[in-house]
Design a protein around this motif. Structure first.
Motif, PDB file in Angstrom:
ATOM      1  N   ALA A  95       4.663  29.993 -30.769  1.00  0.00           N
ATOM      2  CA  ALA A  95       4.314  28.685 -30.219  1.00  0.00           C
ATOM      3  C   ALA A  95       2.821  28.498 -29.985  1.00  0.00           C
ATOM      4  N   GLU A  96       2.058  29.575 -30.140  1.00  0.00           N
ATOM      5  CA  GLU A  96       0.631  29.492 -29.835  1.00  0.00           C
ATOM      6  C   GLU A  96      -0.258  29.729 -31.047  1.00  0.00           C
ATOM      7  N   LYS A  97       0.334  29.705 -32.246  1.00  0.00           N
ATOM      8  CA  LYS A  97      -0.442  29.935 -33.467  1.00  0.00           C
ATOM      9  C   LYS A  97       0.014  29.004 -34.578  1.00  0.00           C
ATOM     10  N   GLY A  98      -0.920  28.621 -35.427  1.00  0.00           N
ATOM     11  CA  GLY A  98      -0.617  27.870 -36.633  1.00  0.00           C
ATOM     12  C   GLY A  98       0.303  26.688 -36.403  1.00  0.00           C
ATOM     13  N   GLU A  99       1.287  26.581 -37.263  1.00  0.00           N
ATOM     14  CA  GLU A  99       2.252  25.483 -37.223  1.00  0.00           C
ATOM     15  C   GLU A  99       3.029  25.451 -35.900  1.00  0.00           C
ATOM     16  N   GLY A 100       3.135  26.597 -35.254  1.00  0.00           N
ATOM     17  CA  GLY A 100       3.886  26.688 -34.004  1.00  0.00           C
ATOM     18  C   GLY A 100       3.325  25.827 -32.885  1.00  0.00           C
ATOM     19  N   ILE A 101       2.024  25.594 -32.879  1.00  0.00           N
ATOM     20  CA  ILE A 101       1.406  24.777 -31.836  1.00  0.00           C
ATOM     21  C   ILE A 101       1.954  23.350 -31.890  1.00  0.00           C
ATOM     22  N   ALA A 102       1.949  22.762 -33.081  1.00  0.00           N
ATOM     23  CA  ALA A 102       2.462  21.390 -33.236  1.00  0.00           C
ATOM     24  C   ALA A 102       3.964  21.330 -32.972  1.00  0.00           C
ATOM     25  N   LEU A 103       4.707  22.351 -33.420  1.00  0.00           N
ATOM     26  CA  LEU A 103       6.155  22.367 -33.193  1.00  0.00           C
ATOM     27  C   LEU A 103       6.474  22.502 -31.704  1.00  0.00           C
ATOM     28  N   ALA A 104       5.697  23.302 -30.993  1.00  0.00           N
ATOM     29  CA  ALA A 104       5.901  23.454 -29.553  1.00  0.00           C
ATOM     30  C   ALA A 104       5.682  22.119 -28.833  1.00  0.00           C
TER      31      ALA A 104
END
Length: 146
Positions: A95-104
């Motif tokens: 949730a804190e890197k790459g695509e995960g930030i936007a998904l979070a």
């Protein structure tokens, strides 16, 4: 003095649990554990639609001890792997890197570990918050199998 001792014990306990649990970014599932796809979320949506499966998305943070325990204990279970590999497209997102930030942000992730069951249109069908052992996780997803 008691406050200092309590603080020291608390810090030592948290630190040792982090070391014991391992790194969440390195999902070392057993051969029969969950197979997490190494694909983008958009590709996951397409796979979900083509295969007529829901998406199982594990959302974690590298500092999260329960996330590490989940990956080490639950996701490596042959029972869990058998069900989730057959019935879901599985992905794991930091949730804190790459695509995960936007998904979070999109899925309003406010705590970890969080597992989301998502349909092929990107709609959340179920949120599963917190550590689950194998039996608990299987009970959580049983009613959602397609």
């Amino acid at each position: 003095m008691k406050k200092i001792s309590f603080f020291s014990i608390t810090v030592a306990t948290i630190f040792s649990s982090l070391l014991w649990a391992g790194k969440p970014g390195n999902i070392e599932t057993a051969d029969n554990g969950i197979h997490f796809e190494n694909i983008t979320f958009n590709h996951t949506l397409k796979e979900s639609e083509q295969q007529h499966k829901l998406i199982f998305m594990n959302v974690y943070a590298t500092w999260c001890a329960p996330c590490k325990m989940l990956m080490k204990n639950t996701f490596t279970s042959p029972k869990v792997g058998e069900v989730l590999n057959k019935k879901f497209v599985n992905i794991s997102i930091d949730a804190e890197k790459g695509e995960g930030i936007a998904l979070a942000k999109k899925y309003k992730v406010q705590a970890h570990p969080l597992m989301l069951i998502i349909d092929s249109k990107g709609k959340v069908v179920k949120r599963i918050l917190g550590y689950r052992d194998s039996n608990q996780l299987l009970a959580d997803v049983k009613t959602l199998e397609k």
